[in-house]
Scaffold this motif. Sequence first.
Motif, PDB file in Angstrom:
ATOM      1  N   SER A 405     102.849 -99.549   3.611  1.00 26.12           N
ATOM      2  CA  SER A 405     101.835 -98.135   3.861  1.00 26.12           C
ATOM      3  C   SER A 405     102.708 -98.355   5.285  1.00 26.12           C
ATOM      4  N   GLY A 406     102.289 -97.357   5.505  1.00 28.63           N
ATOM      5  CA  GLY A 406     102.319 -96.859   6.746  1.00 28.63           C
ATOM      6  C   GLY A 406     102.063 -95.111   7.338  1.00 28.63           C
ATOM      7  N   VAL A 407     101.947 -94.259   8.326  1.00 26.94           N
ATOM      8  CA  VAL A 407     102.296 -92.999   9.127  1.00 26.94           C
ATOM      9  C   VAL A 407     103.845 -92.389   9.214  1.00 26.94           C
ATOM     10  N   TYR A 408     103.672 -91.418   9.119  1.00 25.18           N
ATOM     11  CA  TYR A 408     105.751 -91.408   9.086  1.00 25.18           C
ATOM     12  C   TYR A 408     105.568 -90.111   9.615  1.00 25.18           C
ATOM     13  N   THR A 409     106.516 -89.779  10.944  1.00 26.37           N
ATOM     14  CA  THR A 409     106.602 -88.337  10.730  1.00 26.37           C
ATOM     15  C   THR A 409     108.269 -88.051  10.347  1.00 26.37           C
ATOM     16  N   ALA A 439     104.056 -81.043   7.062  1.00 29.34           N
ATOM     17  CA  ALA A 439     103.294 -81.472   7.821  1.00 29.34           C
ATOM     18  C   ALA A 439     103.021 -82.239   8.853  1.00 29.34           C
ATOM     19  N   ARG A 440     103.589 -82.074  10.290  1.00 30.15           N
ATOM     20  CA  ARG A 440     103.716 -83.581  11.054  1.00 30.15           C
ATOM     21  C   ARG A 440     103.484 -84.594  10.360  1.00 30.15           C
ATOM     22  N   TYR A 441     102.706 -85.430  10.029  1.00 27.03           N
ATOM     23  CA  TYR A 441     102.611 -86.479  10.116  1.00 27.03           C
ATOM     24  C   TYR A 441     101.650 -86.358   8.447  1.00 27.03           C
ATOM     25  N   ALA A 442     102.262 -87.842   7.680  1.00 28.74           N
ATOM     26  CA  ALA A 442     101.627 -87.496   6.224  1.00 28.74           C
ATOM     27  C   ALA A 442     101.580 -90.137   6.411  1.00 28.74           C
ATOM     28  N   THR A 477      95.104 -88.271  -3.575  1.00 29.94           N
ATOM     29  CA  THR A 477      96.578 -88.082  -3.537  1.00 29.94           C
ATOM     30  C   THR A 477      96.723 -89.321  -3.138  1.00 29.94           C
ATOM     31  N   PRO A 478      97.889 -90.660  -3.581  1.00 30.66           N
ATOM     32  CA  PRO A 478      98.996 -91.126  -3.601  1.00 30.66           C
ATOM     33  C   PRO A 478      99.004 -90.405  -2.156  1.00 30.66           C
ATOM     34  N   THR A 479      99.308 -89.462  -1.349  1.00 31.75           N
ATOM     35  CA  THR A 479      99.592 -89.396   0.084  1.00 31.75           C
ATOM     36  C   THR A 479      99.303 -88.796   0.868  1.00 31.75           C
ATOM     37  N   LEU A 480      98.741 -88.805   1.916  1.00 32.94           N
ATOM     38  CA  LEU A 480      97.982 -87.976   2.907  1.00 32.94           C
ATOM     39  C   LEU A 480      98.319 -87.026   3.556  1.00 32.94           C
ATOM     40  N   ALA A 481      98.685 -85.676   3.929  1.00 27.25           N
ATOM     41  CA  ALA A 481      98.947 -85.710   4.929  1.00 27.25           C
ATOM     42  C   ALA A 481      97.828 -84.990   6.144  1.00 27.25           C
TER      43      ALA A 481
END
Length: 530
Positions: A405-409, A439-442, A477-481
Amino acid sequence: MDVGIHIFSSPHLTFQASVGFAQNSNLNIAGDFQGAVGDSVLIGTQYFKPQTFLVGFIPVVLVPKVELYLTAGGEITSHVNFAASESVTARVGARWTSSDGWKNISGFGITGSLPPPTFSGSLKPRVGMQSRASFTLYDVAGPEAALEAGVNLDVAYPRNPNWIVSGFMKGTLGFRVTLPILKTIASYNATNFDISKELGRSSNTPPVLKLTSQPHTVNVGLPLNFRAFCTTTGPAFGNGEFYSASDAEDGCPKISVASSKDGTLTPDYTFTTPGERIITVKATDSQGASASLSFVLNVANPPPTLSVKYTSDPHQGEDHLMSVTITDPNEANTNLLCGNTTWAVDAPDTLSATSGCNVKVKFGVTGSRQVRVTTHNNYGAVASQTVTLNVLPPPVNPYPVITASGVYTLGGTLCDEYAVTNGSTLDFRTTTSCTAKTARYAAKATINNPQSETLTYDWKLIVQYNGTDTVFAESNTPTLALHGPGGGFNNGGATTACRVTLSIGAPDPRRSKSLTVWSGLCNYYTFRLA
């Protein structure tokens, strides 16, 4: 007041009339007045017993008359309280002889002592007492004499000197011939003297320093203001200054500041070591007069604050994600604090890493187990926390399992996806990445779900806004913007702690999983809060 009439006979006829002024008084001026006042006000007239004498063979009758006037001239623009004691003597008169005609005679003396006045604003009053005497020969001809004396006060603030007090005296002499039918046929009037003598002036006074209500305990590493709060009306309280200064002559004096541990301090100074020190402030005016004060300043180094976060009780043999949120009033760099953070467990438990703000713990046995975390700031203050967890036996069905898991850009020349490291800053002041519609981050997660069970997702971006956990973004949902607050004006920027959490709901709630995916700082516009 005295009126003198002297007749001298042979060998030559002489006539002399004079008015004298002797006064010992206390003068008090107190009030608020705007504008100019008149020159004089008649307050009384006194007639004296007629005097009879012969000029040759002709009898002459003189009727002395004395008029008293209260005079004031000048302007008053503000409030004043002033007291002056003075002693004034003077005589103005006329002398007539058959050989020389009319001559004036006069003399005066003035002394005074003044206590310091209190005042505000600008003032130039002229106040005194006037006496006038006239002597009429058969109501046809005669001399006239008048005398006025008092004080002048000249005040300005700031100025050197603040006030000047002068005594003044004015004497006039005249002669008038009046006939019943022709009225006045001859008139003479002249000022014998109109002088001003300085009685006193204020001396240069030293500056005045006064402590404000600013606390004398500060944190190390923070910039401080060592300027004086300066006014031209006296010491006052400002915002952030430790002391105020004023000078009656200069307004704002020159300020120098020194520390018993650090030497001379600049107007904007940051202490890099904790502990008490004596601060000495010196104010010096343009004439070299000075004043100083000292106070004890305590430079504190409070330790960081730790908050260890984890989800439900872990199971033996499973990776259990734990994170820590660190705040420190002396250090805003979360990456630095995360780099100073260490973790420790007891065997057979293991850690995925021994430093940082996020680690995975795998417990080797069941029961009560401890996880210890320690951090420190750059000035040596240490904070520690020990967390005790109840480790459950391995689950029969451990799934779903969050494997990554993590935050990506998105960024770079090829607009590739990059992981955002824990402890860094998410900047929500811009909303798009290198791809305009992305979006800049997800936030994303990889879930091991071999039985393809129906799972639920609960993503949240939680920001410490005004000291309270505030959800800025969420998704099922499976991802977060990720994004900042809602619409509004782009101002009121702030940077505070934030984190991204994920909860996975399994059909059997006992197998549901929760974790903190990422933690660090978020930069956003506060005025965009919905």
